[in-house]
Design a protein around this motif. Structure first.
Motif, PDB file in Angstrom:
ATOM      1  N   GLY A  32       0.769  -1.238   0.000  1.00 62.03           N
ATOM      2  CA  GLY A  32       0.000   0.000   0.000  1.00 62.03           C
ATOM      3  C   GLY A  32       0.797   1.284   0.000  1.00 62.03           C
ATOM      4  N   LYS A  33       2.108   1.184  -0.145  1.00 58.23           N
ATOM      5  CA  LYS A  33       2.937   2.394  -0.169  1.00 58.23           C
ATOM      6  C   LYS A  33       2.884   3.044  -1.553  1.00 58.23           C
ATOM      7  CE  LYS A  33       5.366   1.926   3.801  1.00 58.23           C
ATOM      8  NZ  LYS A  33       5.686   2.928   4.751  1.00 58.23           N
ATOM      9  N   LYS A  34       3.013   4.349  -1.580  1.00 64.69           N
ATOM     10  CA  LYS A  34       3.144   5.106  -2.813  1.00 64.69           C
ATOM     11  C   LYS A  34       4.633   5.284  -3.106  1.00 64.69           C
ATOM     12  CE  LYS A  34      -1.272   6.098  -3.166  1.00 64.69           C
ATOM     13  NZ  LYS A  34      -2.123   5.572  -4.181  1.00 64.69           N
ATOM     14  N   VAL A  35       4.980   5.325  -4.382  1.00 64.77           N
ATOM     15  CA  VAL A  35       6.366   5.541  -4.797  1.00 64.77           C
ATOM     16  C   VAL A  35       6.444   6.916  -5.447  1.00 64.77           C
ATOM     17  CG1 VAL A  35       8.274   4.724  -6.230  1.00 64.77           C
ATOM     18  CG2 VAL A  35       6.749   3.072  -5.131  1.00 64.77           C
ATOM     19  N   VAL A  36       7.304   7.771  -4.890  1.00 71.82           N
ATOM     20  CA  VAL A  36       7.447   9.151  -5.361  1.00 71.82           C
ATOM     21  C   VAL A  36       8.856   9.354  -5.902  1.00 71.82           C
ATOM     22  CG1 VAL A  36       7.406  11.577  -4.679  1.00 71.82           C
ATOM     23  CG2 VAL A  36       5.730   9.982  -3.715  1.00 71.82           C
ATOM     24  N   GLU A  46      13.225  12.944   3.792  1.00 75.72           N
ATOM     25  CA  GLU A  46      12.468  12.802   5.037  1.00 75.72           C
ATOM     26  C   GLU A  46      11.010  13.217   4.850  1.00 75.72           C
ATOM     27  OE1 GLU A  46      16.770  13.567   5.810  1.00 75.72           O
ATOM     28  OE2 GLU A  46      15.244  14.631   4.686  1.00 75.72           O
ATOM     29  N   ILE A  47      10.780  14.201   3.992  1.00 73.30           N
ATOM     30  CA  ILE A  47       9.406  14.654   3.744  1.00 73.30           C
ATOM     31  C   ILE A  47       8.621  13.578   3.004  1.00 73.30           C
ATOM     32  CG2 ILE A  47       7.999  16.362   2.524  1.00 73.30           C
ATOM     33  CD1 ILE A  47      10.235  18.390   3.105  1.00 73.30           C
ATOM     34  N   ILE A  48       9.250  12.940   2.041  1.00 76.28           N
ATOM     35  CA  ILE A  48       8.579  11.877   1.279  1.00 76.28           C
ATOM     36  C   ILE A  48       8.275  10.688   2.202  1.00 76.28           C
ATOM     37  CG2 ILE A  48       8.827  10.221  -0.619  1.00 76.28           C
ATOM     38  CD1 ILE A  48      10.572  12.356  -2.043  1.00 76.28           C
ATOM     39  N   THR A  49       9.255  10.278   2.992  1.00 73.60           N
ATOM     40  CA  THR A  49       9.037   9.130   3.875  1.00 73.60           C
ATOM     41  C   THR A  49       8.071   9.467   5.008  1.00 73.60           C
ATOM     42  OG1 THR A  49      11.065   9.641   5.105  1.00 73.60           O
ATOM     43  CG2 THR A  49      11.233   8.015   3.353  1.00 73.60           C
TER      44      THR A  49
END
Length: 123
Positions: A32-36, A46-49
């Motif tokens: 269910g994670k998004k990949v950016v 850190e903002i993405i994670t």
């Protein structure tokens, strides 16, 4: 140079480093994670994670030409930009759920402008 057998533990890391969509990303998406994607090493990961997504360094890995990107970028643009955009046009990065861009390099910034014209873009 001598061919060296790499330990089995390195195999998943080598696959992740040399493939675009690798088993580690696939497993994250299954969970269910998004990949950016991001283009610049200075991007604050850190903002993405913290947003619950997996950061992915868009790097032109495995590109074998720039024939489509050359319609958007002159030869003045670096190979990184042209190879990366060629992969976008060939749907090689279609596993991305989003991408982070900021104006650090004018040519790379144009990837964003051009990508916005591609139907179904994640940016």
């Amino acid at each position: 140079m001598q061919n060296v057998d790499r330990p089995k533990a390195l195999k998943p890391l080598m696959e992740a480093a040399t493939a675009l969509n690798n088993p580690i990303l696939q497993k994250a998406k299954e969970n269910g994670k998004k990949v950016v994607g991001f283009l610049y090493q200075e991007t604050p990961l850190e903002i993405i994670t913290a947003a619950g997504a997996v950061p992915y360094f868009i790097r032109g890995t495995g590109s074998d030409g720039t024939e489509y990107a050359d319609a958007f970028f002159r030869n003045l643009a670096c190979n990184y930009v042209r190879h990366t955009y060629n992969q976008i046009l060939n749907d090689k990065l279609d596993f991305l759920d989003g991408a982070v861009f900021y104006n650090s390099c004018d040519h790379a910034r144009r990837i964003y402008d051009n990508w916005m014209t591609v139907p179904g873009n994640p940016v």
